[in-house]
Design an enzyme around this catalytic site. Sequence first.
Site, PDB file in Angstrom:
ATOM      1  N   GLY A 149      -2.908   4.596   1.763  1.00 52.82           N
ATOM      2  CA  GLY A 149      -2.409   5.958   1.625  1.00 52.82           C
ATOM      3  C   GLY A 149      -1.374   6.143   0.527  1.00 52.82           C
ATOM      4  N   TYR A 150      -0.962   5.046  -0.088  1.00 51.75           N
ATOM      5  CA  TYR A 150      -0.024   5.114  -1.219  1.00 51.75           C
ATOM      6  C   TYR A 150      -0.492   4.124  -2.279  1.00 51.75           C
ATOM      7  CZ  TYR A 150       4.487   5.423  -3.677  1.00 51.75           C
ATOM      8  OH  TYR A 150       5.477   5.615  -4.614  1.00 51.75           O
ATOM      9  N   ILE A 151      -1.761   4.251  -2.618  1.00 48.04           N
ATOM     10  CA  ILE A 151      -2.402   3.226  -3.436  1.00 48.04           C
ATOM     11  C   ILE A 151      -1.843   3.171  -4.852  1.00 48.04           C
ATOM     12  CG2 ILE A 151      -4.335   4.731  -4.125  1.00 48.04           C
ATOM     13  CD1 ILE A 151      -4.496   0.957  -3.238  1.00 48.04           C
ATOM     14  N   SER A 154       1.687   1.703  -4.566  1.00 47.74           N
ATOM     15  CA  SER A 154       1.623   0.284  -4.203  1.00 47.74           C
ATOM     16  C   SER A 154       1.291  -0.572  -5.415  1.00 47.74           C
ATOM     17  CB  SER A 154       0.569   0.065  -3.115  1.00 47.74           C
ATOM     18  OG  SER A 154       0.916   0.727  -1.915  1.00 47.74           O
TER      19      SER A 154
END
Length: 258
Positions: A149-151, A154
């Site tokens: 969800g925070y690719i 990340s």
Amino acid sequence: MDLNLRGKLALVTGASKGIGLACARQLAEEGCHLHIASRTKADLERARDSIQARHNVSVTIHACDLSNGHTARSLAAACGDIDILVNNAGAIPAGDLQAIDEARWRDAWNLKVFGYINLCRAVYPAMKARGGGVIVNVLGVAGERPTWGYIAGSAGNASLMAFTRGMGGTSLVDRIRIVACNPGLIRTERMETMLRATAAAKLGDAARWQELIPANPPVGAPEQCADLVAFLASDRASHITGTVVTIDGGAAHYAGVL
């Protein structure tokens, strides 16, 4: 503990609010003179005035967009005598691979990933010529605990972790230290923005974002990050380089946290 920062000159990017502003305030409290940068002049003016109302230090503002490499190099030239660089500008959006298209991904990385890289490249020779300095990169815990969800964030933070370790592993021969910190959830406007995106995706309602704030471990404060940044920038951390320090209350190792 005297951090031996009094009289030094620091550049803090993304310094008009949140962690960046807290870092600028803490460095000023330690006696550093400041250059502070962000995109919005009015926010920088408020930050400058609030710092100078409490501390007898000089504060020079730079309203600029650091996603542009030429602008980053111009800022470095304008701040050529700094002892400390705190890279903090950047807000990579939350979302999965399909939600973050190529244009948004590139825009976000141009500011945070390439913005950090460009400033490091630009300030390093001047620091070396002046006998040394310190670069502190403020990253994010998603770099060591990637999520779907925070690719984009990340991957971006992970790349900057490797960048910090790669540069910092050899920089001490030039009397320059390069270190980083990985904040977890910190109570800032940025945290609300990210949790709203997650709430919209997971709960179907961005207004329910506060339901996603973890109670254990608790959310951190910008000032806690600023304390760490000030220490890492100081002579008290003189043998620390090529290192990334996590500051998240243990969330990276706690299975119950998003």
